[in-house]
Design an enzyme around this catalytic site. Structure first.
Site, PDB file in Angstrom:
ATOM      1  CE  LYS A   1     123.759  28.526   9.801  1.00 23.56           C
ATOM      2  NZ  LYS A   1     122.996  28.398  11.031  1.00 23.56           N
TER       3      LYS A   1
ATOM      4  CE  LYS B   1     115.057  25.658   0.205  1.00 23.05           C
ATOM      5  NZ  LYS B   1     114.560  26.286   1.407  1.00 23.05           N
TER       6      LYS B   1
ATOM      7  CE  LYS C   1     112.836  30.148  14.461  1.00 21.70           C
ATOM      8  NZ  LYS C   1     112.799  30.873  13.246  1.00 21.70           N
TER       9      LYS C   1
END
Ligand code: TRP
Length: 330
Positions: free
Chosen positions: A197, A194, A111
């Protein structure tokens, strides 16, 4: 009965991959375990959502989980921010979570790399909040994907550390819940590995029929095999993988035979696939619309979930405060 707990990210609509890979299993689990399912809205704050988006995304997730079959009477379905005891336990656990170990967490490092302009303390202590989520209900098992294994390991570490620090056998160490070996991976429609989103290659539970048809008809294909029995390219295999889940074995065999003999027409395959996906999602899609328009029902569900969750959470918190040494003066 063992307790299973799962936290749900409150970002984005559910796609077919989420449904087949996880949500369907949650629905089945409700009958064999004492289940806690919650929407992790505090966790979503690490990326600073707009106030008007925060509520809507929580609502959407709630609607879709209910539509997919989570039974709020059987399971405890709640919203994290409705249970203030979680944040208090988070504060207490933070006192025994060390900077070094938090900085070394893979998800934190990822992150920090992805959003260098927003490396906030919430991001750093994300695993502490997650540990609080889990151990506040003394969960035995937590269904987690590969990306969350380290966070679960940290939850065990914080539970153990609390026990050691106060010489108690209080918290259990939560274990990963294994759905069984054949974890279904749903591929995307763009030939990528895959459905996801961020990849924008998914079929959503809330998509209506026309959208599903359009998306599937646009899926990547080619002009078909030239040599009999040739190896399928990845993007064609992916379409068959979805077909194997949503269509009948006869249908799958029919198109496999056509492929083998080089007579396959991908337009026909996609048409069939679209109809079978639509058939599978139709009842959920209908329920999404019903539940979405029933704010009163949603408010009842959220309130009931909060009450059930707080009953368990406040008991833990009271005991934890006792162990730590807090005593009331009044
Ligand atoms: N971190 C999890 C995810 O990104 C969501 C989550 C928050 C969670 N708290 C949890 C999962 C507790 C399991 C248990 O998917």
């Amino acid at each position: 009965m063992e307790t299973v707990l799962s936290g749900i990210r409150s970002t984005g609509n559910l796609h077919l991959g989420n449904y087949l890979g996880a949500v369907q299993n949650f629905v089945k689990m409700q009958y064999d375990y004492n289940c806690y399912f919650f929407i992790a809205d505090y966790h979503s704050l690490t990326t600073h959502p707009k106030p008007e988006d925060l509520h809507n995304s929580v609502r959407q997730v709630l609607v879709e989980y209910l539509a997919a079959g989570i039974d709020p009477e059987k399971s405890t379905l709640y919203i994290q921010s409705d249970v203030p005891e979680i944040t208090e336990l988070y504060l207490l656990l933070n006192m025994n979570a060390y900077l070094g170990e938090l900085e070394r967490t893979t998800s934190f490092k990822d992150k920090a790399r992805q959003q260098p302009e927003n490396v906030n303390a919430g991001l750093l202590t994300y695993p502490v909040l997650m540990a609080a989520d889990i151990i506040i209900h003394k969960a035995d098992k937590v269904p987690v994907g590969k990306d969350q294994e380290q966070n679960l390991e940290m939850a065990r570490k914080f539970a153990r550390r609390f026990n050691n620090m106060y010489s108690v056998e209080y918290f259990k160490e939560p274990q990963a819940f294994n759905f069984g070996k054949e974890l279904i991976k749903i591929p995307g429609l763009d030939g990528s590995g895959k459905m996801g989103k961020s990849e924008g290659n998914g079929i959503y539970l809330a998509d209506d029929e026309a959208v599903i048809r359009k998306k599937i008809m646009r899926a990547l294909t080619d002009s078909g095999p030239i040599k009999p029995n040739s190896e399928m390219p990845e993007y064609i295999k992916n379409l068959f993988t979805i077909m194997e889940i949503v269509s009948t074995p006869d249908t799958v065999q029919f198109f496999k035979d056509k492929y083998a003999s080089c007579e396959i027409r991908y337009g026909d395959l996609k048409k069939q696939l679209a109809e079978d996906v639509i058939k599978m999602l139709a009842p959920i899609n209908k329920k999404i619309k019903e539940i979405d328009s029933d704010s009163q029902y949603l408010s009842k569900v959220a309130k009931m979930g909060a009450e059930k969750a707080r009953e368990s959470a406040s008991k833990t918190l009271q005991e934890v405060r006792e162990i730590i040494g807090f005593r009331k003066f009044w």
